[in-house]
Write a protein that holds these residues in place. Structure first.
Motif, PDB file in Angstrom:
ATOM      1  N   GLY A   1       0.820  -1.214   0.000  1.00  0.00           N
ATOM      2  CA  GLY A   1       0.000   0.000   0.000  1.00  0.00           C
ATOM      3  C   GLY A   1       0.849   1.258   0.000  1.00  0.00           C
ATOM      4  N   GLY A   2       2.070   1.162  -0.491  1.00  0.00           N
ATOM      5  CA  GLY A   2       2.974   2.311  -0.490  1.00  0.00           C
ATOM      6  C   GLY A   2       3.056   3.011  -1.829  1.00  0.00           C
ATOM      7  N   VAL A   3       4.187   3.638  -2.071  1.00  0.00           N
ATOM      8  CA  VAL A   3       4.361   4.449  -3.275  1.00  0.00           C
ATOM      9  C   VAL A   3       5.635   4.013  -3.999  1.00  0.00           C
ATOM     10  CG1 VAL A   3       4.824   6.799  -4.125  1.00  0.00           C
ATOM     11  CG2 VAL A   3       3.227   6.446  -2.228  1.00  0.00           C
ATOM     12  N   PHE A   4       5.512   3.920  -5.304  1.00  0.00           N
ATOM     13  CA  PHE A   4       6.680   3.594  -6.140  1.00  0.00           C
ATOM     14  C   PHE A   4       6.874   4.758  -7.097  1.00  0.00           C
ATOM     15  CE2 PHE A   4       7.840   0.968 -10.161  1.00  0.00           C
ATOM     16  CZ  PHE A   4       9.182   1.276 -10.025  1.00  0.00           C
TER      17      PHE A   4
ATOM     18  N   LYS B   1       4.250  -0.115 -13.555  1.00  0.00           N
ATOM     19  CA  LYS B   1       3.386   1.013 -13.185  1.00  0.00           C
ATOM     20  C   LYS B   1       3.921   1.707 -11.945  1.00  0.00           C
ATOM     21  CE  LYS B   1      -0.807  -0.563 -15.361  1.00  0.00           C
ATOM     22  NZ  LYS B   1      -0.590  -2.003 -15.602  1.00  0.00           N
ATOM     23  N   TYR B   2       4.236   2.998 -12.102  1.00  0.00           N
ATOM     24  CA  TYR B   2       4.712   3.758 -10.947  1.00  0.00           C
ATOM     25  C   TYR B   2       3.732   4.878 -10.655  1.00  0.00           C
ATOM     26  CZ  TYR B   2       6.704   6.302 -14.937  1.00  0.00           C
ATOM     27  OH  TYR B   2       6.876   6.946 -16.128  1.00  0.00           O
ATOM     28  N   ASP B   3       3.776   5.368  -9.422  1.00  0.00           N
ATOM     29  CA  ASP B   3       2.774   6.339  -8.991  1.00  0.00           C
ATOM     30  C   ASP B   3       3.208   7.780  -9.211  1.00  0.00           C
ATOM     31  OD1 ASP B   3       1.194   4.182  -7.636  1.00  0.00           O
ATOM     32  OD2 ASP B   3       3.082   4.051  -6.541  1.00  0.00           O
ATOM     33  N   GLU B   4       4.505   8.018  -9.118  1.00  0.00           N
ATOM     34  CA  GLU B   4       5.011   9.385  -9.246  1.00  0.00           C
ATOM     35  C   GLU B   4       6.248   9.368 -10.110  1.00  0.00           C
ATOM     36  OE1 GLU B   4       6.105  10.774  -5.388  1.00  0.00           O
ATOM     37  OE2 GLU B   4       4.101  10.497  -4.567  1.00  0.00           O
ATOM     38  N   GLY B   5       6.532  10.506 -10.701  1.00  0.00           N
ATOM     39  CA  GLY B   5       7.784  10.615 -11.436  1.00  0.00           C
ATOM     40  C   GLY B   5       7.597  11.184 -12.824  1.00  0.00           C
TER      41      GLY B   5
ATOM     42  N   THR C   1       6.283  14.946 -18.780  1.00  0.00           N
ATOM     43  CA  THR C   1       5.742  15.760 -17.704  1.00  0.00           C
ATOM     44  C   THR C   1       6.158  15.078 -16.405  1.00  0.00           C
ATOM     45  OG1 THR C   1       3.684  16.614 -16.752  1.00  0.00           O
ATOM     46  CG2 THR C   1       3.527  14.504 -17.836  1.00  0.00           C
ATOM     47  N   ALA C   2       5.689  15.624 -15.278  1.00  0.00           N
ATOM     48  CA  ALA C   2       6.015  14.959 -14.009  1.00  0.00           C
ATOM     49  C   ALA C   2       4.758  14.874 -13.163  1.00  0.00           C
ATOM     50  CB  ALA C   2       7.087  15.724 -13.277  1.00  0.00           C
TER      51      ALA C   2
END
Ligand code: GLU
Length: 561
Positions: free
Chosen positions: A66-69, A99-103, A113-114
């Motif tokens: 349940g974290g962030v990648f 699949k990543y959540d941020e970046g 984009t970011a």
């Protein structure tokens, strides 16, 4: 020395304080136990298999908890950067469903984009942050400017080489190098002012405080308990263009971006002393580390060697080209990553690999062996478990890029293509005819008149008159409306009338009593219709080909005898 004054002289433009930076990037509000991971490639033009291996660990650990990648582009080494490399990197990640959540990401128009609140996600845009902390370290007397010219630095580097050539023992060489290094620490404020006034370039070095004879205990989540020597090297934090080294950027970024688990290659292990010192100096809590084992391959002489950039299978884009789908790559990587994955998969056949409980403790400590045989096994299993629609979509998507002529055939009549893809699919033991999408065209070529070729012949031991008779009798009695039993019953009786027994027991007991068996009769037909010895079920093949094609091929085979 007035360190605060020194810091202000070196960094006149830095106005943000570390406290303000902290406030801008507050701890993430995540549930207990949630992991924050990042994939941090340098944009050198391609994703290495070892990078993908790490990305899968990053993704699994974050999303399973349940974290962030997030994805951070480590572009601090301008010389190694290749034009368009970031775009290429993102497309590769997309191809393999990472699949990543941020970046850094593509927007809907395909431009960069970011996404996320902890950016910028490209190190080249984070200089202002590194400078805040470099200034802080200088102000605390933990880092200092070094105006050494290239020649002076070269002289220090030479010490290493000399030691190697003269076979000097490690302690003497280190002491000599250190003595030269320590000279860098000796400067006055006036000298600094003069250098700055003259516009001389400088790097910022850490003022190493460690004793390499002393060891610090360190627990790596893959490698276990380690003893790491303290750092005594005044390594560079900021290069003369103000760009940080990996070491410094890593500490600042992973702290501010609130990374909880750093997953990186074991080639970074020797840098741990530097990182431990840096985190201490900066007052940051260290994240947890997973130093992943190297990817090895058989060297062909009974040994193993590192999978190098030039090896087949090193570049992720090659996998797509070779026709390995994303699901296969994931399953194969999970097989390498967790020793119990295959067993789990067998016990949970319908489940997606993403449901597998990935476990750090099951990761390989010393080295992971890459090999194509295993990859092909995994691929055969994955492709055989797909529906005809899925295989059709994947093959078409692949062929559009790598085999447009085949793509055009598939698209011209999707229902036809799906009907041959359906043969041997769906049951408990689906056929495993191909390991890659690239193998599909040669395998299904006989379904298209334009691709059909007779690649195999009936062995010479069979009587040509018998073969012709089989073809003629088959054409006389063939009715596409027959069900499978009726169809096969006809083949049996054709054979029997020619001395080819349907009774396999009798055949085995005394082959000399017969001209052949029913298997031979089927083989004659198979070669006529498909041009080869091996094909999926002949009844189904004939149903899909349709009566006209079946008749034409058999007539043509008879004529060419
Ligand atoms: N940019 C580094 C590399 O490509 C990343 C190492 C890390 O993940 O910290 O090796």
């Amino acid at each position: 020395m007035d360190y605060q004054l020194l810091a202000d002289l070196l960094f006149p433009d830095v106005t943000m304080t570390p406290e303000e930076a902290e406030a801008k990037y507050p701890p993430r509000s995540l549930p207990e136990g949630a992991k924050v991971t990042r994939f941090a490639p340098s944009p050198t033009g391609f994703v290495h298999f070892g990078g993908m291996y790490q990305a899968v660990v990053d993704e699994r650990l974050a999303h399973q908890s349940g974290g962030v990648f997030f994805l951070r582009i480590e572009d601090t080494d301008g010389q190694r950067e290749v034009d368009g490399a970031v775009e290429a990197l993102l497309s590769t990640l997309k191809t393999y469903g990472v699949k990543y959540d941020e970046g850094v990401a593509f927007d809907e128009n395909g431009r960069l984009t970011a996404v996320g609140d902890y950016g910028p996600y490209k190190q080249s845009e984070r200089a202002f942050l590194y400078h805040i902390y470099a200034k802080k370290l200088v102000a605390e007397g933990k880092a200092y400017p070094c105006f050494s010219t290239e020649e002076q630095l070269e002289e220090i580097r030479e010490t290493d080489k000399k030691a190697e050539i003269q076979n000097t023992d490690w302690h003497t060489a280190a002491a000599e190098k250190r003595a030269k290094m320590l000279k860098n620490r000796e400067f006055t404020m006036d000298e600094v002012k003069a250098h700055l006034a003259a516009g001389d370039p400088f790097v910022v070095r850490i003022l190493a405080g460690g004793d390499p004879e002393k060891k610090t205990k360190f627990t790596d989540l893959v490698k276990g308990n380690l003893e790491v020597p303290e750092n005594d090297e005044d390594f560079v934090l900021l290069k003369s263009d103000g760009i940080p080294t990996y070491h410094f950027a890593h500490a600042v970024d992973d702290h501010l971006m609130r990374t909880t688990h750093v997953i990186r290659g074991e080639d970074w292990l020797p840098s741990l002393p530097k990182h431990i010192q840096l985190f201490r100096y900066l007052g940051f809590r260290m994240p947890k580390y997973l130093h992943t084992a190297q990817i090895l391959k058989n060297d062909g002489n009974g040994g193993k060697k590192k999978l190098s950039k030039r090896d087949m299978g090193a570049k992720m884009d090659d996998y797509r080209q070779m026709g390995y789908v994303a699901e296969v790559v994931w399953e194969y990587l999970l097989t390498l990553l967790n020793s119990n994955f295959e067993e789990w998969h067998m016990q949970n056949p319908g489940k997606s690999a993403l449901e597998f409980p990935f476990n750090i403790k099951k990761m390989s400590v010393s080295g992971c062996l890459f090999d194509f045989d295993k990859l092909n096994d995994v691929s055969k299993n994955v492709l055989s478990a797909m529906t005809a629609d899925e295989i059709y979509d994947k093959t078409l998507d692949w062929a559009k890029e790598f085999d447009p002529a085949f793509a055009a055939l598939l698209e011209a009549d999707p229902a036809y293509a799906k009907s041959f893809f359906s043969i041997g699919r769906g049951g408990k033991k689906p056929r495993k005819d191909f390991a890659t999408l690239a193998e599909i065209r040669p395998f299904v070529s006989f379904f298209y008149d334009g691709l059909f070729e007779r690649s195999e012949e009936i062995p010479a031991q069979y009587d040509r008159g018998d073969i012709r008779a089989v073809y003629e009798k088959f054409l006389e009695s063939y009715d596409p409306a027959d069900d499978m039993d009726t169809w096969f019953g006809k083949i049996r009786s054709i054979g029997e009338s020619l001395g080819y027994t349907p009774d396999m027991k009798a055949w085995k007991a005394d082959p000399s009593a017969f001209r052949g068996n029913v298997g031979d009769v089927s083989m004659f037909l198979r070669i006529a219709v498909t041009g080869r010895m091996n094909s999926p079920d002949m009844y189904a093949v004939m149903q899909v080909l349709g009566a006209d094609r079946v008749r034409a091929r058999i007539a043509e085979a008879a004529a060419s005898l």
